[in-house]
Design a protein around this motif. Structure first.
Motif, PDB file in Angstrom:
ATOM      1  N   ALA A  43      -4.629   4.643  12.919  1.00 58.02           N
ATOM      2  CA  ALA A  43      -5.921   4.252  12.328  1.00 58.02           C
ATOM      3  C   ALA A  43      -6.570   5.450  11.650  1.00 58.02           C
ATOM      4  N   GLY A  44      -6.470   6.616  12.299  1.00 60.70           N
ATOM      5  CA  GLY A  44      -7.017   7.830  11.694  1.00 60.70           C
ATOM      6  C   GLY A  44      -6.250   8.249  10.460  1.00 60.70           C
ATOM      7  N   ILE A  45      -4.932   8.091  10.485  1.00 61.90           N
ATOM      8  CA  ILE A  45      -4.113   8.449   9.316  1.00 61.90           C
ATOM      9  C   ILE A  45      -4.442   7.527   8.141  1.00 61.90           C
ATOM     10  N   VAL A  46      -4.643   6.240   8.426  1.00 63.62           N
ATOM     11  CA  VAL A  46      -5.038   5.304   7.364  1.00 63.62           C
ATOM     12  C   VAL A  46      -6.381   5.723   6.767  1.00 63.62           C
ATOM     13  N   ASP A  47      -7.296   6.205   7.602  1.00 62.86           N
ATOM     14  CA  ASP A  47      -8.581   6.714   7.095  1.00 62.86           C
ATOM     15  C   ASP A  47      -8.348   7.812   6.056  1.00 62.86           C
ATOM     16  N   VAL A  48      -7.392   8.689   6.338  1.00 62.34           N
ATOM     17  CA  VAL A  48      -7.078   9.776   5.405  1.00 62.34           C
ATOM     18  C   VAL A  48      -6.530   9.205   4.100  1.00 62.34           C
ATOM     19  N   TYR A  49      -5.567   8.300   4.199  1.00 59.19           N
ATOM     20  CA  TYR A  49      -4.980   7.713   2.988  1.00 59.19           C
ATOM     21  C   TYR A  49      -6.016   6.963   2.155  1.00 59.19           C
ATOM     22  N   MET A  50      -6.978   6.325   2.834  1.00 62.94           N
ATOM     23  CA  MET A  50      -7.970   5.526   2.123  1.00 62.94           C
ATOM     24  C   MET A  50      -8.949   6.379   1.323  1.00 62.94           C
ATOM     25  N   THR A  51      -8.977   7.696   1.546  1.00 58.85           N
ATOM     26  CA  THR A  51      -9.823   8.558   0.722  1.00 58.85           C
ATOM     27  C   THR A  51      -9.317   8.620  -0.713  1.00 58.85           C
ATOM     28  N   LYS A  52      -8.057   8.221  -0.919  1.00 56.20           N
ATOM     29  CA  LYS A  52      -7.490   8.259  -2.271  1.00 56.20           C
ATOM     30  C   LYS A  52      -6.913   6.922  -2.736  1.00 56.20           C
ATOM     31  N   ALA A  53      -6.524   6.077  -1.808  1.00 62.70           N
ATOM     32  CA  ALA A  53      -5.797   4.854  -2.160  1.00 62.70           C
ATOM     33  C   ALA A  53      -6.615   3.910  -3.038  1.00 62.70           C
ATOM     34  N   LYS A  54      -5.925   3.283  -3.980  1.00 61.26           N
ATOM     35  CA  LYS A  54      -6.544   2.298  -4.861  1.00 61.26           C
ATOM     36  C   LYS A  54      -6.277   0.876  -4.381  1.00 61.26           C
ATOM     37  N   ILE A  81      -2.225  -0.630   2.829  1.00 64.58           N
ATOM     38  CA  ILE A  81      -1.746   0.682   3.256  1.00 64.58           C
ATOM     39  C   ILE A  81      -1.070   0.573   4.619  1.00 64.58           C
ATOM     40  N   THR A  82      -1.679  -0.175   5.540  1.00 66.20           N
ATOM     41  CA  THR A  82      -1.107  -0.352   6.876  1.00 66.20           C
ATOM     42  C   THR A  82       0.257  -1.020   6.793  1.00 66.20           C
ATOM     43  N   GLU A  83       0.368  -2.046   5.945  1.00 59.10           N
ATOM     44  CA  GLU A  83       1.652  -2.733   5.771  1.00 59.10           C
ATOM     45  C   GLU A  83       2.709  -1.783   5.220  1.00 59.10           C
ATOM     46  N   GLN A  84       2.322  -0.933   4.276  1.00 52.94           N
ATOM     47  CA  GLN A  84       3.287  -0.006   3.694  1.00 52.94           C
ATOM     48  C   GLN A  84       3.695   1.063   4.699  1.00 52.94           C
ATOM     49  N   MET A  85       2.783   1.472   5.574  1.00 53.38           N
ATOM     50  CA  MET A  85       3.144   2.400   6.638  1.00 53.38           C
ATOM     51  C   MET A  85       4.143   1.750   7.583  1.00 53.38           C
ATOM     52  N   ASN A  86       3.870   0.516   7.987  1.00 52.14           N
ATOM     53  CA  ASN A  86       4.757  -0.185   8.910  1.00 52.14           C
ATOM     54  C   ASN A  86       6.155  -0.372   8.328  1.00 52.14           C
ATOM     55  N   ALA A  87       6.215  -0.548   7.016  1.00 51.91           N
ATOM     56  CA  ALA A  87       7.505  -0.777   6.357  1.00 51.91           C
ATOM     57  C   ALA A  87       8.234   0.514   6.003  1.00 51.91           C
ATOM     58  N   GLU A  88       7.563   1.659   6.166  1.00 53.77           N
ATOM     59  CA  GLU A  88       8.076   2.960   5.699  1.00 53.77           C
ATOM     60  C   GLU A  88       8.313   2.900   4.183  1.00 53.77           C
ATOM     61  N   THR A  89       7.329   3.324   3.426  1.00 50.94           N
ATOM     62  CA  THR A  89       7.359   3.180   1.972  1.00 50.94           C
ATOM     63  C   THR A  89       7.526   4.539   1.292  1.00 50.94           C
ATOM     64  N   TRP A  90       8.461   4.574   0.347  1.00 49.45           N
ATOM     65  CA  TRP A  90       8.747   5.789  -0.429  1.00 49.45           C
ATOM     66  C   TRP A  90       8.209   5.599  -1.835  1.00 49.45           C
ATOM     67  N   PHE A  91       7.474   6.608  -2.320  1.00 48.78           N
ATOM     68  CA  PHE A  91       6.842   6.529  -3.635  1.00 48.78           C
ATOM     69  C   PHE A  91       7.443   7.568  -4.575  1.00 48.78           C
ATOM     70  N   VAL A 121       1.021   8.191  -8.309  1.00 52.48           N
ATOM     71  CA  VAL A 121      -0.152   8.209  -9.191  1.00 52.48           C
ATOM     72  C   VAL A 121      -0.769   6.813  -9.273  1.00 52.48           C
ATOM     73  N   GLU A 122       0.084   5.813  -9.390  1.00 50.44           N
ATOM     74  CA  GLU A 122      -0.381   4.438  -9.531  1.00 50.44           C
ATOM     75  C   GLU A 122      -1.196   3.994  -8.316  1.00 50.44           C
ATOM     76  N   ILE A 123      -0.750   4.389  -7.121  1.00 48.83           N
ATOM     77  CA  ILE A 123      -1.435   3.952  -5.907  1.00 48.83           C
ATOM     78  C   ILE A 123      -2.674   4.798  -5.619  1.00 48.83           C
ATOM     79  N   GLY A 124      -2.778   5.946  -6.297  1.00 48.19           N
ATOM     80  CA  GLY A 124      -3.946   6.808  -6.129  1.00 48.19           C
ATOM     81  C   GLY A 124      -3.700   8.022  -5.263  1.00 48.19           C
ATOM     82  N   PHE A 125      -2.495   8.148  -4.703  1.00 44.38           N
ATOM     83  CA  PHE A 125      -2.187   9.290  -3.844  1.00 44.38           C
ATOM     84  C   PHE A 125      -2.058  10.593  -4.629  1.00 44.38           C
ATOM     85  N   ALA A 126      -1.768  10.495  -5.916  1.00 46.31           N
ATOM     86  CA  ALA A 126      -1.658  11.680  -6.766  1.00 46.31           C
ATOM     87  C   ALA A 126      -2.505  11.462  -8.013  1.00 46.31           C
TER      88      ALA A 126
END
Length: 245
Positions: A154-165, A171-181, A187-192
């Motif tokens: 939950a805390g890690i998702v908080d970190v990702y949500m500071t940038k995620a679009k 985001i939680t679903e992509q973490m559970n699935a192990e997602t490679w970008f 850039v598209e998702i907002g992480f870069a």
């Protein structure tokens, strides 16, 4: 000793385990920039070389108020060290620019979120996944660890949500699935914020724009001079000379 990863996608296991450890910090007081290199595993380890939150904390103390450039290439490691490094970079008074030179997986992806500017190198990748731990004990011990991992995630998702679009649920679903970008997907998702190629293209475009503007200004000046009507000569009043013979 090479580290074995518990990633669902084992295709990159050999490449990730072969990233050599390299932590270095250089400080240029004249330019006001400090560069940190974080290659290899994140977190204290008894078995292999790694970069800990303490290493980064000491480097940032030496940096003072310098802007920070981080060169990142890591398979990840300790989520707690990754979170501590993230928070330490976020609190730094100078601008933080993070270059993902190769990989920013697991805990390293958390560190990447600290950048005011995050530039994905050509061919670089980022990965997010579920938190994991090794546990031995009773069923109650295992339940306690599972509960702790859920809180950690939950805390890690908080970190990702500071940038995620995208939404928290996605985001939680992509973490559970192990997602490679890929770089572009990050850039598209907002992480870069950009990729190395788009940054280079932007620089070239700005140079071309400036050159075009200068050329247009010169052309306008030429046209202005060309279109000016020639000034008519001012008639000279001739005095009559009376001669006496």
């Amino acid at each position: 000793m090479k580290r074995k990863f518990g990633f669902k996608n084992q295709a990159y296991n050999e490449k990730l385990s072969s990233i050599p450890h390299n932590f270095a910090a250089t400080h240029d007081e004249e330019k006001g920039v400090s560069e940190l290199t974080i290659y290899g595993d994140i977190g204290e380890s008894w078995f292999w070389d790694s970069t800990s939150a303490v290493d980064v904390d000491n480097a940032l103390k030496q940096a003072g108020t310098n802007d920070i450039v981080v060169r990142l290439n890591s398979p990840g490691g300790s989520a707690f060290d990754g979170i501590a490094i993230y928070n330490r970079l976020k609190e730094h008074p100078g601008k933080v620019t993070i270059h993902v030179d190769g990989w920013a997986c697991s805990a390293a992806s958390i560190i990447a979120m600290a950048g005011d500017e995050v530039i994905m190198g050509t061919g670089a990748m980022m990965m997010i996944h579920e938190a994991s731990n090794i546990v031995w004990g009773t069923k109650n011990d295992m339940r306690k660890v599972a509960d702790m991992l859920e809180e950690l995630e939950a805390g890690i998702v908080d970190v990702y949500m500071t940038k995620a679009k995208i939404s928290r649920e996605e985001i939680t679903e992509q973490m559970n699935a192990e997602t490679w970008f890929s770089a572009l997907k990050a850039v598209e998702i907002g992480f870069a914020t950009s990729t190395a190629l788009t940054v280079e293209g932007k620089d070239e475009s700005e140079e071309m724009t400036q050159m075009r503007a200068q050329m247009q200004a010169m052309q306008n000046k030429i046209d202005e001079l060309t279109n000016q009507e020639p000034e008519k000569p001012t008639p000279v009043k001739q005095n009559r000379v009376v001669r006496l013979f």
